[in-house]
Design a protein around this motif. Structure first.
Motif, PDB file in Angstrom:
ATOM      1  N   MET A   1       0.749   8.914   5.346  1.00  0.00           N
ATOM      2  CA  MET A   1      -0.668   8.631   5.255  1.00  0.00           C
ATOM      3  C   MET A   1      -1.267   9.487   4.145  1.00  0.00           C
ATOM      4  N   PRO A   2      -2.119   8.891   3.299  1.00  0.00           N
ATOM      5  CA  PRO A   2      -2.720   9.682   2.240  1.00  0.00           C
ATOM      6  C   PRO A   2      -3.652  10.737   2.831  1.00  0.00           C
ATOM      7  N   GLU A  82      -7.141   2.389   0.367  1.00  0.00           N
ATOM      8  CA  GLU A  82      -6.118   3.432   0.260  1.00  0.00           C
ATOM      9  C   GLU A  82      -5.102   3.340   1.395  1.00  0.00           C
ATOM     10  N   LEU A  83      -5.548   2.803   2.516  1.00  0.00           N
ATOM     11  CA  LEU A  83      -4.708   2.756   3.706  1.00  0.00           C
ATOM     12  C   LEU A  83      -4.940   1.434   4.420  1.00  0.00           C
ATOM     13  N   ASP A 155      -1.058   2.637   1.052  1.00  0.00           N
ATOM     14  CA  ASP A 155      -0.148   3.028   2.123  1.00  0.00           C
ATOM     15  C   ASP A 155      -0.343   2.070   3.284  1.00  0.00           C
ATOM     16  N   VAL A 157       0.630   1.288   7.318  1.00  0.00           N
ATOM     17  CA  VAL A 157       1.148   1.788   8.589  1.00  0.00           C
ATOM     18  C   VAL A 157       1.232   0.590   9.525  1.00  0.00           C
TER      19      VAL A 157
END
Length: 182
Positions: A1-2, A82-83, A155, A157
């Motif tokens: 994770m960033p 970003e995620l 990123d 998840v």
């Protein structure tokens, strides 16, 4: 994770818990959650003409949390995210959630975006776009999502169970608390 992601998407099929998780992430991080359904749906469940412009404005902000939905704006959302949290939960779980949510909203006459309410329950038999039928028909649409995302800055998840979601959220919360104390 960033470290300290500021622009977060939550993806998954209808009933996977996207909005619930997005709200939890927003509460933990202090980042504003914008429910993308609220931008999309106008009166009488019609798409809002301003939808794409509203999403452009959303993604231009420095920090946000929202759901990854609606094909027309997915590239806009991905370009700045970003995620991405991918809720890849079992079909029986998401269908149970869709049915429970739909029944609750209809029986309680829950007012949703732009004064919309769920249609009468009997419409499931005649409306091919009824949310329960739509959820069943589209339940596998993200099956190969990880292979189709070509975004190096993002990123991803992937969470495949309620326990994985709880564990990830607990870790996210702990990380957020630790970062606040740095």
């Amino acid at each position: 994770m960033p470290e300290r992601p500021q622009r977060i998407l939550v993806a998954g099929v209808s009933g996977s818990g996207k909005t619930t998780l997005a709200r939890q992430i927003a509460d933990i991080s202090g980042i504003t959650h914008t429910e993308i359904d609220g931008l999309y749906h106008g009166p009488n469940w019609t798409p809002r003409a301003e939808f794409v412009d509203d999403v452009r404005e959303l993604v231009a902000a420095e920090a946000w949390v929202t759901e990854w939905q609606y094909r027309d704006v997915r590239p806009l959302l991905l370009s700045r995210a970003e995620l991405l949290i991918w809720l890849d939960l079992p079909t029986h779980m998401v269908m149970f959630r869709v049915i429970r949510r739909t029944l609750s909203r209809r029986l309680n006459r829950t007012v949703l975006w732009n004064n919309n309410v769920e249609p009468p329950l009997h419409t499931i038999f005649r409306d091919p776009e009824h949310i329960i039928r739509w959820a069943w028909r589209t339940r596998g649409k993200y099956r190969d999502m990880h292979q189709n995302l070509d975004v190096e800055h993002l990123d991803v998840v992937r969470l495949r169970s309620r326990r994985a979601v709880r564990d990830w959220l607990a870790e996210f919360s702990a990380d957020a608390a630790a970062q606040r104390h740095e």
